[in-house]
Design a protein around this motif. Sequence first.
Motif, PDB file in Angstrom:
ATOM      1  N   ALA A   1      -5.534   5.384  -5.322  1.00 18.64           N
ATOM      2  CA  ALA A   1      -5.440   6.853  -5.408  1.00 18.64           C
ATOM      3  C   ALA A   1      -4.388   7.294  -6.426  1.00 18.64           C
ATOM      4  O   ALA A   1      -4.012   8.465  -6.472  1.00 18.64           O
ATOM      5  N   HIS A   2      -3.894   6.349  -7.233  1.00 16.34           N
ATOM      6  CA  HIS A   2      -2.892   6.614  -8.285  1.00 16.34           C
ATOM      7  C   HIS A   2      -1.539   7.050  -7.703  1.00 16.34           C
ATOM      8  O   HIS A   2      -0.719   7.634  -8.413  1.00 16.34           O
ATOM      9  N   LYS A   3      -1.292   6.782  -6.421  1.00 19.33           N
ATOM     10  CA  LYS A   3      -0.036   7.198  -5.773  1.00 19.33           C
ATOM     11  C   LYS A   3       0.955   6.034  -5.770  1.00 19.33           C
ATOM     12  O   LYS A   3       1.269   5.460  -4.722  1.00 19.33           O
ATOM     13  N   LEU A   4       1.450   5.675  -6.954  1.00 20.93           N
ATOM     14  CA  LEU A   4       2.307   4.494  -7.101  1.00 20.93           C
ATOM     15  C   LEU A   4       3.684   4.692  -6.491  1.00 20.93           C
ATOM     16  O   LEU A   4       4.261   3.753  -5.933  1.00 20.93           O
ATOM     17  N   GLU A   5       4.209   5.905  -6.592  1.00 21.28           N
ATOM     18  CA  GLU A   5       5.536   6.176  -6.009  1.00 21.28           C
ATOM     19  C   GLU A   5       5.501   6.007  -4.497  1.00 21.28           C
ATOM     20  O   GLU A   5       6.424   5.438  -3.909  1.00 21.28           O
ATOM     21  N   LYS A   6       4.435   6.504  -3.873  1.00 24.85           N
ATOM     22  CA  LYS A   6       4.292   6.363  -2.412  1.00 24.85           C
ATOM     23  C   LYS A   6       4.144   4.899  -2.034  1.00 24.85           C
ATOM     24  O   LYS A   6       4.669   4.446  -1.017  1.00 24.85           O
ATOM     25  N   ALA A   7       3.390   4.151  -2.871  1.00 21.26           N
ATOM     26  CA  ALA A   7       3.205   2.714  -2.620  1.00 21.26           C
ATOM     27  C   ALA A   7       4.558   2.000  -2.635  1.00 21.26           C
ATOM     28  O   ALA A   7       4.843   1.152  -1.764  1.00 21.26           O
ATOM     29  N   GLU A   8       5.412   2.361  -3.587  1.00 25.49           N
ATOM     30  CA  GLU A   8       6.753   1.760  -3.687  1.00 25.49           C
ATOM     31  C   GLU A   8       7.593   2.095  -2.450  1.00 25.49           C
ATOM     32  O   GLU A   8       8.312   1.232  -1.930  1.00 25.49           O
ATOM     33  N   LEU A   9       7.492   3.338  -1.978  1.00 25.96           N
ATOM     34  CA  LEU A   9       8.246   3.755  -0.773  1.00 25.96           C
ATOM     35  C   LEU A   9       7.785   2.987   0.465  1.00 25.96           C
ATOM     36  O   LEU A   9       8.597   2.614   1.317  1.00 25.96           O
ATOM     37  N   VAL A  10       6.468   2.749   0.555  1.00 22.47           N
ATOM     38  CA  VAL A  10       5.910   1.993   1.689  1.00 22.47           C
ATOM     39  C   VAL A  10       6.440   0.563   1.679  1.00 22.47           C
ATOM     40  O   VAL A  10       6.772   0.004   2.730  1.00 22.47           O
ATOM     41  N   ILE A  11       6.548  -0.040   0.474  1.00 25.03           N
ATOM     42  CA  ILE A  11       7.086  -1.409   0.353  1.00 25.03           C
ATOM     43  C   ILE A  11       8.541  -1.436   0.835  1.00 25.03           C
ATOM     44  O   ILE A  11       8.945  -2.330   1.593  1.00 25.03           O
ATOM     45  N   ILE A  12       9.348  -0.423   0.429  1.00 27.31           N
ATOM     46  CA  ILE A  12      10.762  -0.342   0.854  1.00 27.31           C
ATOM     47  C   ILE A  12      10.854  -0.212   2.370  1.00 27.31           C
ATOM     48  O   ILE A  12      11.643  -0.912   3.024  1.00 27.31           O
ATOM     49  N   ASP A  13      10.024   0.687   2.950  1.00 29.25           N
ATOM     50  CA  ASP A  13      10.001   0.863   4.416  1.00 29.25           C
ATOM     51  C   ASP A  13       9.598  -0.425   5.118  1.00 29.25           C
ATOM     52  O   ASP A  13      10.155  -0.788   6.166  1.00 29.25           O
ATOM     53  N   GLY A  14       8.630  -1.133   4.530  1.00 29.33           N
ATOM     54  CA  GLY A  14       8.163  -2.399   5.108  1.00 29.33           C
ATOM     55  C   GLY A  14       9.269  -3.443   5.145  1.00 29.33           C
ATOM     56  O   GLY A  14       9.464  -4.125   6.168  1.00 29.33           O
ATOM     57  N   ILE A  15      10.016  -3.551   4.042  1.00 29.15           N
ATOM     58  CA  ILE A  15      11.124  -4.527   3.980  1.00 29.15           C
ATOM     59  C   ILE A  15      12.184  -4.199   5.038  1.00 29.15           C
ATOM     60  O   ILE A  15      12.703  -5.089   5.711  1.00 29.15           O
ATOM     61  N   ARG A  16      12.494  -2.883   5.196  1.00 25.96           N
ATOM     62  CA  ARG A  16      13.474  -2.461   6.225  1.00 25.96           C
ATOM     63  C   ARG A  16      13.045  -2.875   7.627  1.00 25.96           C
ATOM     64  O   ARG A  16      13.858  -3.196   8.482  1.00 25.96           O
ATOM     65  N   LEU A  17      11.707  -2.839   7.844  1.00 23.18           N
ATOM     66  CA  LEU A  17      11.168  -3.208   9.170  1.00 23.18           C
ATOM     67  C   LEU A  17      10.929  -4.705   9.304  1.00 23.18           C
ATOM     68  O   LEU A  17      10.415  -5.174  10.329  1.00 23.18           O
ATOM     69  N   GLY A  18      11.241  -5.446   8.247  1.00 20.68           N
ATOM     70  CA  GLY A  18      11.064  -6.899   8.293  1.00 20.68           C
ATOM     71  C   GLY A  18       9.691  -7.379   7.869  1.00 20.68           C
ATOM     72  O   GLY A  18       9.349  -8.553   8.040  1.00 20.68           O
ATOM     73  N   VAL A  19       8.887  -6.454   7.313  1.00 17.01           N
ATOM     74  CA  VAL A  19       7.557  -6.825   6.806  1.00 17.01           C
ATOM     75  C   VAL A  19       7.703  -7.066   5.308  1.00 17.01           C
ATOM     76  O   VAL A  19       7.857  -6.132   4.525  1.00 17.01           O
ATOM     77  N   LEU A  20       7.696  -8.338   4.918  1.00 15.92           N
ATOM     78  CA  LEU A  20       7.961  -8.686   3.524  1.00 15.92           C
ATOM     79  C   LEU A  20       6.688  -8.718   2.681  1.00 15.92           C
ATOM     80  O   LEU A  20       5.663  -9.235   3.114  1.00 15.92           O
ATOM     81  N   PRO A  21       6.764  -8.162   1.452  1.00 13.97           N
ATOM     82  CA  PRO A  21       5.596  -8.223   0.555  1.00 13.97           C
ATOM     83  C   PRO A  21       5.344  -9.656   0.097  1.00 13.97           C
ATOM     84  O   PRO A  21       6.285 -10.459   0.014  1.00 13.97           O
ATOM     85  N   ASP A  22       4.083  -9.976  -0.204  1.00 10.46           N
ATOM     86  CA  ASP A  22       3.751 -11.313  -0.694  1.00 10.46           C
ATOM     87  C   ASP A  22       3.149 -11.201  -2.100  1.00 10.46           C
ATOM     88  O   ASP A  22       3.172 -10.133  -2.710  1.00 10.46           O
ATOM     89  N   VAL A  23       2.588 -12.300  -2.604  1.00  4.79           N
ATOM     90  CA  VAL A  23       2.035 -12.314  -3.963  1.00  4.79           C
ATOM     91  C   VAL A  23       0.890 -11.306  -4.116  1.00  4.79           C
ATOM     92  O   VAL A  23       0.726 -10.692  -5.167  1.00  4.79           O
ATOM     93  N   VAL A  24       0.127 -11.085  -3.045  1.00  4.98           N
ATOM     94  CA  VAL A  24      -0.988 -10.121  -3.082  1.00  4.98           C
ATOM     95  C   VAL A  24      -0.450  -8.705  -3.306  1.00  4.98           C
ATOM     96  O   VAL A  24      -1.004  -7.928  -4.095  1.00  4.98           O
ATOM     97  N   THR A  25       0.650  -8.373  -2.598  1.00  6.05           N
ATOM     98  CA  THR A  25       1.278  -7.052  -2.745  1.00  6.05           C
ATOM     99  C   THR A  25       1.655  -6.799  -4.204  1.00  6.05           C
ATOM    100  O   THR A  25       1.317  -5.769  -4.783  1.00  6.05           O
ATOM    101  N   TYR A  26       2.367  -7.781  -4.778  1.00  7.91           N
ATOM    102  CA  TYR A  26       2.836  -7.628  -6.160  1.00  7.91           C
ATOM    103  C   TYR A  26       1.681  -7.639  -7.173  1.00  7.91           C
ATOM    104  O   TYR A  26       1.724  -6.927  -8.173  1.00  7.91           O
ATOM    105  N   ASN A  27       0.653  -8.427  -6.895  1.00  7.78           N
ATOM    106  CA  ASN A  27      -0.521  -8.445  -7.791  1.00  7.78           C
ATOM    107  C   ASN A  27      -1.219  -7.090  -7.818  1.00  7.78           C
ATOM    108  O   ASN A  27      -1.708  -6.645  -8.859  1.00  7.78           O
ATOM    109  N   THR A  28      -1.257  -6.446  -6.639  1.00  4.48           N
ATOM    110  CA  THR A  28      -1.850  -5.098  -6.553  1.00  4.48           C
ATOM    111  C   THR A  28      -1.050  -4.121  -7.405  1.00  4.48           C
ATOM    112  O   THR A  28      -1.613  -3.291  -8.130  1.00  4.48           O
ATOM    113  N   LEU A  29       0.292  -4.241  -7.339  1.00  8.94           N
ATOM    114  CA  LEU A  29       1.164  -3.375  -8.138  1.00  8.94           C
ATOM    115  C   LEU A  29       0.988  -3.637  -9.631  1.00  8.94           C
ATOM    116  O   LEU A  29       0.923  -2.703 -10.434  1.00  8.94           O
ATOM    117  N   ILE A  30       0.922  -4.912 -10.011  1.00  5.34           N
ATOM    118  CA  ILE A  30       0.746  -5.266 -11.433  1.00  5.34           C
ATOM    119  C   ILE A  30      -0.506  -4.609 -11.985  1.00  5.34           C
ATOM    120  O   ILE A  30      -0.485  -3.965 -13.037  1.00  5.34           O
TER     121      ILE A  30
END
Length: 466
Positions: free
Chosen positions: A29-58
């Motif tokens: 949906a072209h909402k990259l800023e929101k995607a970045e915020l979700v990743i930050i919230d996930g890390i705070r909750l202990g949900v770590l991004p993996d290679v798939v997460t970063y590939n989606t961002l790339i």
Amino acid sequence: MCLRKRRRRMVSRLSTRLLNVCIASLCKAHKLEKAELVIIDGIRLGVLPDVVTYNTLIDAYCRFVGIDAGYSILYRMGEAGITPDVISYNSLIAGAIRNCRITQSLDLFDEMIKKGITPDVWSYNTLMHGLFKLGKPDVANRVFRDIILGEHSPSAATFNIMMNGLCKNGYTKNAFMLFRNLQHHGFMPELVTYNILVNGLCKIGRLESARRILKEIGELGHIPNAITYTTVLKCFFSKRKFEEGLELLSEMKSKGYTFDGFAYCTVIGALIKIGKVKEATEYMVDMMRTGTELDIVSYNTLINMYCKDGKLEEAYKLLNEIEKKGLECDKYTHTIMIDGLCKAGNIEGAAQHLKYMNMMGFDSNLVAFNCLVDGLCKVGQIDGAMKVYKSMEVRDSFTYSTLVHNLCRDGRYRSAAKILLSCLRNGMKILKSAQRAVLLGLRYSGFPKEAKKLKSKIQITRILNH
């Protein structure tokens, strides 16, 4: 204890999967800023991004921001202790190619190999597609040979990219030879492969070969789709072989092939061009009866048909229908209406529609302006045409030719001379007959010296332009 750890790992994996689904949806949906915020919230909750997460961002950054932004994700992966994989680099290579950075795409390919990441068939396919797109068929052919001679098994997509690239770069005969050679070695072509060949053969005017391919498609049990036969139809009509085109249309209908709006509108458009408005109307009625779904291109064809036939009320009804369906008119829709209004002598309506078009933010409306200039000239409003001409930011040869011709008809040779010189100084061509009309007009209306000066200026301008 061991069971607890396993459960935690399972919950973590599940949570990361959900995170990835969420990131993919936001990126789409072209909402990259929101995607970045979700990743930050996930890390705070202990949900770590993996290679798939970063590939989606790339992939998202490469598509919507730029290749450099996509490449910067690799540094973040390194900081997070995640190693990029072949998908990471495939997205980057595709991003570089989309931005016409062929050297960078090759550098990324080399970097991937140096990092010990083995390219897959899609790495080669992406590279090959980009090389063809940028007009480098020789280099693309070398990549194709690397696939054939290497460890990777080429996919159907590999062959399709190769054949499509050859056709688009003027090597349709080579594509056809490759196709026959592959068939000889057991390759079973899909319909998309046939469509590539049909399109390539039609573009070089080999209609009989294209028709043979159509026959072959049916014999092998494939059902030609709208793209297949519409391509051949368009070729017949562009070569002015209207009877053969209509025969093919009839043949397809008798075989029960599904028609779409594009196929119908190709036929309707061709019939309008040769002045067969009655026959075009019959096909339009047939299209409406079958309930064919129309897109904006189809609507434009129908609006054009009504305007050519002087049925502006019907054209306006279609405009209302477009609005009701939630479709958006494009610049062609408005230009067709302006041309239709001009041809019907409703110059005021055409001018109003042009104002509306500008208000809607259509910046490239040169054709619409030209229609209005031509329409004003035809009803003898030369001063009005000149006023529109002066307001135009962009002009072409048609703009100048129309004004020069009509100013001469009105006996305003000196004004015509100014427009003629302006045209030539801007590096545009104008008909020799129009130039002669201005020179002769000046000479015989009592301005022989001005005619001589103009002739000299025309010659100097030609030399400077060359």
